[in-house]
Design a protein around this motif. Structure first.
Motif, PDB file in Angstrom:
ATOM      1  N   LEU A   1       0.903  -1.451   0.168  1.00 22.85           N
ATOM      2  CA  LEU A   1       0.316  -0.102   0.089  1.00 22.85           C
ATOM      3  C   LEU A   1       1.015   1.047  -0.369  1.00 22.85           C
ATOM      4  O   LEU A   1       0.321   2.037  -0.596  1.00 22.85           O
ATOM      5  CB  LEU A   1      -1.228   0.126   1.368  1.00 22.85           C
ATOM      6  N   THR A   2       1.720   1.170   0.448  1.00 22.09           N
ATOM      7  CA  THR A   2       2.831   1.672   1.132  1.00 22.09           C
ATOM      8  C   THR A   2       3.375   2.502  -0.316  1.00 22.09           C
ATOM      9  O   THR A   2       4.062   3.914  -1.273  1.00 22.09           O
ATOM     10  CB  THR A   2       3.716   2.047   2.113  1.00 22.09           C
TER      11      THR A   2
ATOM     12  N   ILE B 199       3.530   6.060  -2.432  1.00 17.83           N
ATOM     13  CA  ILE B 199       4.206   7.824  -2.448  1.00 17.83           C
ATOM     14  C   ILE B 199       4.010   7.077  -4.293  1.00 17.83           C
ATOM     15  O   ILE B 199       3.989   8.527  -4.999  1.00 17.83           O
ATOM     16  CB  ILE B 199       5.785   6.718  -2.389  1.00 17.83           C
ATOM     17  N   LEU B 200       4.200   6.127  -4.868  1.00 20.69           N
ATOM     18  CA  LEU B 200       4.519   6.698  -6.447  1.00 20.69           C
ATOM     19  C   LEU B 200       3.283   7.697  -7.107  1.00 20.69           C
ATOM     20  O   LEU B 200       3.224   8.640  -7.998  1.00 20.69           O
ATOM     21  CB  LEU B 200       4.523   4.864  -7.584  1.00 20.69           C
ATOM     22  N   GLU B 201       2.013   7.278  -6.444  1.00 21.77           N
ATOM     23  CA  GLU B 201       0.829   7.816  -6.570  1.00 21.77           C
ATOM     24  C   GLU B 201       0.575   9.339  -6.486  1.00 21.77           C
ATOM     25  O   GLU B 201       0.550  10.040  -7.542  1.00 21.77           O
ATOM     26  CB  GLU B 201      -0.536   6.873  -6.518  1.00 21.77           C
ATOM     27  N   ASN B 202       0.927   9.881  -5.391  1.00 27.15           N
ATOM     28  CA  ASN B 202       0.856  10.705  -5.066  1.00 27.15           C
ATOM     29  C   ASN B 202       2.319  11.704  -5.121  1.00 27.15           C
ATOM     30  O   ASN B 202       2.685  13.542  -5.599  1.00 27.15           O
ATOM     31  CB  ASN B 202       1.325  11.389  -3.563  1.00 27.15           C
ATOM     32  N   ALA B 203       3.385  10.826  -5.743  1.00 20.25           N
ATOM     33  CA  ALA B 203       4.857  11.859  -5.963  1.00 20.25           C
ATOM     34  C   ALA B 203       4.600  12.501  -7.137  1.00 20.25           C
ATOM     35  O   ALA B 203       5.091  13.408  -8.145  1.00 20.25           O
ATOM     36  CB  ALA B 203       6.259  10.995  -6.011  1.00 20.25           C
ATOM     37  N   THR B 204       3.776  11.437  -7.963  1.00 20.46           N
ATOM     38  CA  THR B 204       3.293  11.729  -9.193  1.00 20.46           C
ATOM     39  C   THR B 204       2.493  12.658  -9.998  1.00 20.46           C
ATOM     40  O   THR B 204       2.094  13.046 -10.816  1.00 20.46           O
ATOM     41  CB  THR B 204       3.026  10.700 -10.177  1.00 20.46           C
ATOM     42  N   GLY B 205       1.315  13.483  -8.696  1.00 19.41           N
ATOM     43  CA  GLY B 205       0.360  14.089  -8.996  1.00 19.41           C
ATOM     44  C   GLY B 205      -0.523  12.990  -9.311  1.00 19.41           C
ATOM     45  O   GLY B 205      -1.985  13.453  -9.636  1.00 19.41           O
ATOM     46  N   VAL B 206      -0.386  11.425  -9.662  1.00 20.53           N
ATOM     47  CA  VAL B 206      -2.119  11.057  -9.743  1.00 20.53           C
ATOM     48  C   VAL B 206      -2.416  10.718  -8.952  1.00 20.53           C
ATOM     49  O   VAL B 206      -3.847  10.692  -9.318  1.00 20.53           O
ATOM     50  CB  VAL B 206      -1.352   9.854 -10.574  1.00 20.53           C
TER      51      VAL B 206
END
Length: 177
Positions: A98-99, A103-110
């Motif tokens: 989940l983490t 991280i990937l979804e939030n860091a990319t703004g997606v």
């Protein structure tokens, strides 16, 4: 140990990804929830691939979905090789899965932080990631068990219970046979 963890983890993570996807498809047939295109959008942003509105290309979506599942399986395999096995290890790995997504979804703004999601979506996501983590864990644990208990379990067997005065395993006994 690392060589074994690599191939076993890729296998375990891929199996976990396939089972999670099958579960998602069953859930979507029951609930009517549409396909998610978040994996494709994340991969597009991470790699600089062109983005487009609406439905994303299935190969891009699956590349991220299954690629992420396979690669994270290596971490679960390292856990199993070290002796961290069973349902408790798989529950810990659920949090890792989940983490990683967040991280990937939030860091990319997606994506947005989970606390901002509708509760129903959050429950569905956690459930699917738990299926992935427990299936990946079962496969990783079974493959690692072929090489013995792992250094952590051998250390624990020196003296039952967590106690002071139990030193580390001798270096020659620390690595899987």
């Amino acid at each position: 140990m690392i060589r074994r963890a690599l191939w076993q983890g890729l296998v375990a993570g891929t199996v976990g990804g396939v089972v999670m996807t099958l579960g998602e498809k069953v859930e979507q047939a029951v609930t009517g929830r549409p396909d998610s295109h978040v994996p494709a959008r994340v991969l597009q942003r991470l790699t600089g691939l062109p983005e487009r509105p609406g439905t994303q290309p299935l190969p891009v979506n699956w590349a991220m979905h299954f690629g992420q599942a396979a690669v994270l399986g290596v971490l679960r395999s390292v856990m199993a090789q070290a002796g961290l096995r069973g349902p408790v290890a798989s529950a810990k790995f659920t949090v890792v899965r989940l983490t990683n997504d967040q991280i990937l979804e939030n860091a990319t703004g997606v994506g947005a932080p989970p606390q901002t999601w509708p509760r129903k979506e959050l429950v569905v996501d956690v459930l699917h990631k738990a299926v992935y983590a427990f299936v990946t864990g079962a496969v990783a644990d079974a493959l690692a068990a072929r090489n013995g208990p792992g250094p952590g379990r051998r250390h624990a067997a020196l003296r039952r219970g967590r106690r002071a005065g139990v030193g580390p395993l001798p270096r020659k006994d620390a690595h899987a046979r």
